[in-house]
Design a protein around this motif. Structure first.
Motif, PDB file in Angstrom:
ATOM      1  N   VAL A 150      -5.098  -1.200  -2.122  1.00 32.66           N
ATOM      2  CA  VAL A 150      -4.152  -1.225  -3.269  1.00 32.66           C
ATOM      3  C   VAL A 150      -5.118  -1.177  -4.691  1.00 32.66           C
ATOM      4  O   VAL A 150      -4.640  -0.701  -5.470  1.00 32.66           O
ATOM      5  CB  VAL A 150      -3.244  -2.177  -3.115  1.00 32.66           C
ATOM      6  CG1 VAL A 150      -2.313  -2.421  -4.518  1.00 32.66           C
ATOM      7  CG2 VAL A 150      -2.225  -2.033  -1.838  1.00 32.66           C
TER       8      VAL A 150
ATOM      9  N   LEU B 112       0.717  -1.302  -0.063  1.00 37.03           N
ATOM     10  CA  LEU B 112      -0.051  -0.012  -0.143  1.00 37.03           C
ATOM     11  C   LEU B 112       0.829   1.269  -0.014  1.00 37.03           C
ATOM     12  O   LEU B 112       0.541   2.181  -0.693  1.00 37.03           O
ATOM     13  CB  LEU B 112      -0.787   0.116   1.187  1.00 37.03           C
ATOM     14  CG  LEU B 112      -1.865   1.338   1.612  1.00 37.03           C
ATOM     15  CD1 LEU B 112      -2.670   1.489   0.154  1.00 37.03           C
ATOM     16  CD2 LEU B 112      -2.756   1.148   2.637  1.00 37.03           C
TER      17      LEU B 112
ATOM     18  N   THR C  87       2.678   1.454  -3.464  1.00 32.51           N
ATOM     19  CA  THR C  87       1.580   2.118  -4.523  1.00 32.51           C
ATOM     20  C   THR C  87       1.245   3.405  -4.501  1.00 32.51           C
ATOM     21  O   THR C  87       1.382   4.217  -5.337  1.00 32.51           O
ATOM     22  CB  THR C  87       0.250   1.221  -4.279  1.00 32.51           C
ATOM     23  OG1 THR C  87       0.533  -0.077  -4.385  1.00 32.51           O
ATOM     24  CG2 THR C  87      -0.587   1.589  -5.549  1.00 32.51           C
TER      25      THR C  87
END
Length: 343
Positions: free
Chosen positions: A325, A12, A15
């Motif tokens: 995500v 996460l 990203t």
């Protein structure tokens, strides 16, 4: 904190870093271009720009994460030396799976723009070594250290199939390109199994490099052939009823099907060989442990440091971090679609 959650949280974080850094860098370059300070076309078509972006969007956030978590990279990277047989198997598999990956890429190109192909085409006037540095060496090292190194290690709490699926999914998502999604997903899964069974990040780096380098060299040849034979007539084709793009996909896909039995045999030998090596190493480790004088004390120490390890539930394939995500990726692609539609 459970390792599998640490891996999802890292994904996460990565990203968000990739999305925000790409938007920021693109915005800054556009502003500088508008002010006639730099030429964005020259910068974005330079292989050095791609090298720099790999370092900024992959290695830099990994270093920041390790500092934040007070962790170290080396213990999270499987570094066993590759045997000669594993090198031969990895090279053979990496070469033979490429028609299948090219077929997936070609199918995706029918629906989504192949920006990578366009970018590599702009590199062709540069020396081959620089093209390979940008498209093969740097991605193979950076992406494997992040995905099959740190991330795969952090997902050890999951079953191997779950690790492979999640790793492939994250690997596809981080490219932020729908055209690359399918074959990046499959390649990510293959790299996971290679690294897991060899216990070596070098298996992933070697395979990744071969795949990317082969595509770069083929692109170079195609560019040279197009430049030399620009006037060649292309009306005669093997399958006149379909477009040239579909015809190419059919031909390469057919070749991939012919190679499929050989690839299956190579994978079977790869798994057989490495599973036998793992069994031998486990047997040696068990014999070594049996020589310790106080077996009871050692057992108690192990149980204390890993309470109820065997009774721990298998973590779910999907957790909230994975869902976030995926949502970020979907939102990013939606914004790109709207931007192109408005533009």
């Amino acid at each position: 904190m459970k390792k599998h959650l640490t891996g999802s949280k890292f994904m996460l974080f990565l990203t968000l870093w990739v999305v925000l850094s790409q938007l920021t860098i693109t915005g800054v370059l556009l502003a500088l271009d508008a002010a006639d300070i730099v030429n964005i076309n020259i910068i974005s078509t330079s292989p050095w720009y791609m090298v720099g972006m790999q370092l900024v969007i992959l290695m830099l956030p990994l270093m920041v994460w390790l500092i934040m978590k007070e962790d170290k990279l080396a213990p999270n990277i499987p570094r066993q030396q590759l045997s000669a047989k594993n090198i031969i198997l990895v090279v053979a598999i990496s070469l033979l799976i490429q028609p299948a990956m090219m077929t997936l890429s070609g199918i995706s190109s029918l629906f989504f723009t192949n920006y990578i192909s366009e970018m590599i085409y702009t590199f062709m006037e540069h020396p081959l070594w620089l093209i390979l540095l940008a498209t093969a060496v740097t991605p193979a090292v950076c992406e494997e250290l992040v995905f099959r190194g740190y991330l795969q290690t952090q997902h050890k709490g999951r079953k191997l199939k779950q690790v492979a699926i999640l790793n492939g999914l994250f690997f596809a998502i981080i490219h932020l390109n729908l055209q690359q999604f399918a074959y990046a997903f499959v390649m990510g899964i293959i790299f996971v199994y290679m690294v897991h069974y060899t216990r070596s990040i070098w298996a992933g780096i070697l395979s990744h490099f071969i795949v990317n380098a082969t595509q770069g060299i083929m692109g170079r040849w195609a560019f040279a052939a197009t430049d030399t034979h620009a006037q060649v007539q292309t009306t005669e084709r093997l399958i006149p009823a379909v477009s040239p793009e579909v015809e190419t996909i059919i031909l390469i896909g057919g070749f991939a099907l012919l190679l499929a039995p050989v690839i299956v045999l190579l994978f079977r030998e790869f798994f057989r060989y490495n599973k036998s090596k793992m069994a031998e190493e486990a047997e040696i480790a068990a014999l070594t442990q049996a020589t310790i004088e106080d077996i009871v004390e050692l057992t108690e120490l192990t149980e204390t440091s890993n309470p109820m390890e065997e009774d721990q539930p298998v973590p779910s394939l999907i957790d909230k971090y994975v869902i976030i995500v995926i949502l970020i990726y979907a939102l990013f692609q939606g914004l790109l679609f709207l931007g192109r539609a408005v533009g």
